[in-house]
Design a protein around this motif. Structure first.
Motif, short mmCIF file in Angstrom:
data_model
loop_
_atom_site.label_atom_id
_atom_site.label_comp_id
_atom_site.label_asym_id
_atom_site.label_seq_id
_atom_site.Cartn_x
_atom_site.Cartn_y
_atom_site.Cartn_z
N THR A 51 0.97 -1.14 0.01
CA THR A 51 -0.18 -0.03 0.11
C THR A 51 0.84 1.29 0.06
O THR A 51 1.95 1.29 0.61
CB THR A 51 -0.99 0.02 1.42
N VAL A 52 0.37 2.08 -0.92
CA VAL A 52 1.31 3.33 -1.14
C VAL A 52 0.11 4.67 -0.67
O VAL A 52 -0.82 4.58 -1.35
CB VAL A 52 1.94 3.62 -2.27
N LYS A 53 0.81 5.69 0.04
CA LYS A 53 0.01 6.83 0.20
C LYS A 53 1.02 8.06 -0.40
O LYS A 53 2.04 8.24 -0.03
CB LYS A 53 -0.25 7.17 1.47
N ALA A 60 -4.30 16.81 -1.20
CA ALA A 60 -5.21 15.56 -1.23
C ALA A 60 -4.41 14.53 -1.18
O ALA A 60 -3.12 14.47 -1.31
CB ALA A 60 -5.83 15.68 -2.79
N GLU A 61 -4.70 13.25 -0.79
CA GLU A 61 -4.07 12.11 -0.85
C GLU A 61 -4.50 11.20 -1.99
O GLU A 61 -5.68 11.07 -2.15
CB GLU A 61 -4.27 11.36 0.67
N PHE A 62 -3.43 10.56 -2.35
CA PHE A 62 -3.44 9.50 -3.58
C PHE A 62 -3.30 8.13 -2.94
O PHE A 62 -2.08 8.01 -2.61
CB PHE A 62 -2.65 9.73 -4.79
N ASN A 63 -4.20 7.27 -2.75
CA ASN A 63 -3.66 5.99 -2.30
C ASN A 63 -3.86 4.82 -3.23
O ASN A 63 -4.64 4.93 -4.08
CB ASN A 63 -4.90 5.77 -1.18
N THR A 64 -2.90 4.00 -3.42
CA THR A 64 -2.68 3.00 -4.40
C THR A 64 -1.96 1.79 -3.85
O THR A 64 -1.50 1.73 -2.61
CB THR A 64 -1.94 3.63 -5.80
N CYS A 80 1.74 10.24 -12.10
CA CYS A 80 1.57 11.27 -13.27
C CYS A 80 0.23 10.83 -14.03
O CYS A 80 -0.18 11.96 -14.48
CB CYS A 80 2.75 11.28 -14.02
N ASP A 81 0.06 9.54 -14.40
CA ASP A 81 -1.00 9.18 -15.34
C ASP A 81 -2.25 9.48 -14.53
O ASP A 81 -3.16 9.97 -15.05
CB ASP A 81 -0.93 7.70 -15.51
N SER A 82 -2.53 9.40 -13.29
CA SER A 82 -3.40 9.84 -12.35
C SER A 82 -3.90 11.26 -12.57
O SER A 82 -4.91 11.69 -12.71
CB SER A 82 -3.44 9.29 -11.04
N LEU A 83 -2.70 12.05 -12.54
CA LEU A 83 -3.10 13.42 -12.61
C LEU A 83 -3.08 13.99 -14.09
O LEU A 83 -3.32 15.16 -14.50
CB LEU A 83 -1.85 14.23 -12.07
N ASN A 84 -3.03 12.89 -15.08
CA ASN A 84 -3.08 13.36 -16.50
C ASN A 84 -1.79 14.41 -16.95
O ASN A 84 -2.19 15.32 -17.65
CB ASN A 84 -4.33 14.14 -17.06
N LEU A 85 -0.94 14.18 -16.38
CA LEU A 85 0.39 15.17 -16.59
C LEU A 85 1.24 14.58 -17.50
O LEU A 85 1.84 13.58 -17.14
CB LEU A 85 1.01 15.28 -15.14
N VAL A 86 1.45 15.38 -18.48
CA VAL A 86 2.18 14.73 -19.46
C VAL A 86 3.75 15.62 -19.23
O VAL A 86 5.02 14.81 -19.52
CB VAL A 86 2.09 15.64 -21.07
N GLU A 87 3.98 16.97 -18.73
CA GLU A 87 5.36 17.39 -18.59
C GLU A 87 5.63 16.96 -17.26
O GLU A 87 5.96 17.72 -16.32
CB GLU A 87 5.09 19.21 -18.70
N ARG A 88 6.01 15.70 -17.30
CA ARG A 88 6.37 15.34 -15.75
C ARG A 88 7.77 15.14 -15.19
O ARG A 88 8.39 14.77 -14.08
CB ARG A 88 5.82 13.74 -15.65
N ASP A 89 8.81 15.70 -16.19
CA ASP A 89 10.03 15.43 -15.96
C ASP A 89 10.70 16.57 -15.02
O ASP A 89 11.80 16.63 -14.39
CB ASP A 89 11.00 15.81 -17.37
N TYR A 90 9.89 17.56 -14.54
CA TYR A 90 10.11 18.63 -13.67
C TYR A 90 9.70 18.07 -12.27
O TYR A 90 10.10 18.83 -11.18
CB TYR A 90 9.32 19.78 -13.86
N MET A 91 8.96 17.14 -12.30
CA MET A 91 8.48 16.63 -10.71
C MET A 91 9.18 15.42 -10.29
O MET A 91 10.05 14.79 -11.02
CB MET A 91 7.00 16.11 -10.89
N GLY A 92 9.07 15.09 -8.92
CA GLY A 92 9.64 13.84 -8.54
C GLY A 92 8.78 13.42 -7.28
O GLY A 92 7.88 14.31 -6.87
#
Length: 467
Positions: A51-53, A60-64, A80-92
């Motif tokens: 389980t991951v939070k 907000a919390e994303f649980n998977t 990133c898929d759950s956020l519908n985010l394409v420009e994801r290389d800035y994130m972590g």
């Protein structure tokens, strides 16, 4: 620029495996005795799940769930898929160890080899702050960057002047409430908003005044104006690390898109731009920067900093490697393939560089994604995370050391700072008065969670005799 360490040791470090030094035949024989995981899965035995939070930027919390053997990239892509985010290389994704030290999740490694104990709790954050937010292709990416900058401001990581707080706050209000409407926006309509760590009535009045001038701006336009002003702040996108200089003075070493910065008491005292740096290295708890000779200099120079421990030095070095690669190189250096011998760390940044990211994002061909801006007024009224603290004070025993003034404490941590906390009721029942000469006092307090405590500041308002 070379980014190798000068550590001369043989060990299993950053990519080395337990098979290092074994012959191919030994490895094959050992593998024969094991059933491959893929065969186990096909035989009907399901993989072990974890389980991951994940805490998102809008709180907000994303649980998977992910497989126990999943790598960081598996969880990051799922997020990133759950956020519908394409420009994801800035994130972590970040996580904390038992000592509350924050680390970035390495996408190439298995999660279980990084989070070695406790629940799998992560935070979704901006890792590389784009120097030009206007060049981002999609509104959703700019919105997430806005949320990150707002968090940085409220935590005290990104200091602002009164004027900047007001201007940025007015764009937040425009994005969330739209045009100023005198019939709807009156009284304390800004009460739910937080624009600064220590917010005043004067600041709210200035925000109201500036909000009236943003008529006609859409939420996306207001967010772009917000970022265009935020990017000019001196500490925008700076990743700070505690250290000491050669004389033992406490400083902060910052890493950002332009290079390595050095701060003392929140003032920048030195800057090393990436083109000026020849080499970055660490050895034990020391971090070194080798500098190119200047126009009128003949020799290279090396500047050293002392960090709390070996892991802190390595963490700073890795941050430098990642930022230099992302912002300065056309493509990342390939990962070392030889795993037989390991001289120092093999770490290399493995993601896309800024150049590759901008090239890839320029090819985005999809309708602008629909997403919900979870604004201040639309959030569920989830209370801010509060932590109980016990604050203990000792008043000196010199003449006139005590005070009858109103004493307060302020906590400074890795995730920000608290407002001034009044110290009113001591836990000791036998104490008639607080803060008497030579007296110890303890106070049970609740305050916003600031992460790992770095400093405690005690003060008073100077009121009453004996202050």
């Amino acid at each position: 620029m070379t980014t190798e360490t000068e550590m001369q040791e043989l060990s299993k470090r950053d990519g080395d495996t337990a098979d290092s030094g074994k012959t191919k035949n030994e490895t094959k024989e050992r593998n024969k005795s094991k059933t491959p995981d893929s065969e186990k899965d096909h035989s009907g035995k399901p993989p072990k799940m974890q389980t991951v939070k994940v805490l998102l930027l809008d709180d907000a919390e994303f649980n998977t769930e992910v497989e126990r053997k999943a790598k960081g990239q598996d969880l990051f892509e799922k997020m990133c898929d759950s956020l519908n985010l394409v420009e994801r290389d800035y994130m972590g994704l970040t996580f904390r160890d038992p000592s509350e030290q924050r680390y970035w999740l390495d996408n190439l490694k298995e999660i279980r080899k990084q989070v070695k104990s406790g629940p799998w709790n992560f935070s979704f954050n901006v890792k590389f702050y784009p120097p030009e937010p206007a060049q981002l292709q999609e509104d959703i990416t700019r919105y997430l960057l806005c949320l990150q900058v707002r968090k940085d401001i409220l935590s005290g990581k990104l200091p602002c002047s009164f004027v900047t707080h007001a201007l940025l706050g007015s764009y937040v209000v425009q994005s969330e409430l739209g045009d100023y409407d005198p019939e709807e926006h009156h009284g304390d309509y800004l009460a739910p908003f937080r624009f600064a760590p220590a917010q005043s009535q004067d600041l709210e009045e200035k925000v109201k005044e500036l909000h009236r001038g943003h008529k006609g701006q859409t939420p996306a336009e207001a967010e772009l104006h917000y970022l265009e002003n935020a990017k000019k702040l001196a500490m925008y996108g700076v990743d700070l690390h505690h250290a000491r200089d050669s004389e033992g003075v406490e400083i902060m070493v910052g890493v950002c898109s332009s290079g390595v910065l050095v701060y003392r008491d929140r003032l920048r005292i030195n800057r090393f731009a990436w083109p000026k740096i020849l080499k970055l290295s660490y050895k034990r708890n020391n971090f070194y920067i080798k500098i190119r000779p200047g126009e009128f200099e003949q020799y290279e120079s090396t500047i050293g900093f002392k960090l709390a421990n070996h892991r802190a030095a390595k963490r700073l070095w890795k941050a430098c490697v990642e930022h230099h690669t992302f912002f300065r190189l056309v493509s990342a250096e390939p990962q070392p393939k030889n795993k037989t011998l390991s001289l120092g760390s093999k770490f290399r940044y493995s993601g896309k560089t800024l150049h590759q990211t901008k090239m890839a994002n320029s090819m985005i061909d999809r309708p602008a994604p629909d997403f919900e801006r979870t604004g201040t007024l639309n959030k569920s009224k989830k209370p801010e995370k509060v932590t109980p603290y016990v604050i203990r004070t000792k008043t000196g025993d010199k003449p006139h050391a005590g005070t009858d003034a109103n004493v307060h404490a302020q906590l400074f941590g890795e995730d920000g700072q608290t407002d001034k906390i009044p110290l009113k009721k001591a836990l000791e029942k036998g104490h008639k008065n607080k803060f008497e000469r030579g007296q110890d006092d303890s106070f049970d307090q609740e305050a916003p969670d600031v992460g790992k405590i770095e400093k405690l500041k005690i003060g008073h308002d100077g009121s009453k005799p004996g202050a």
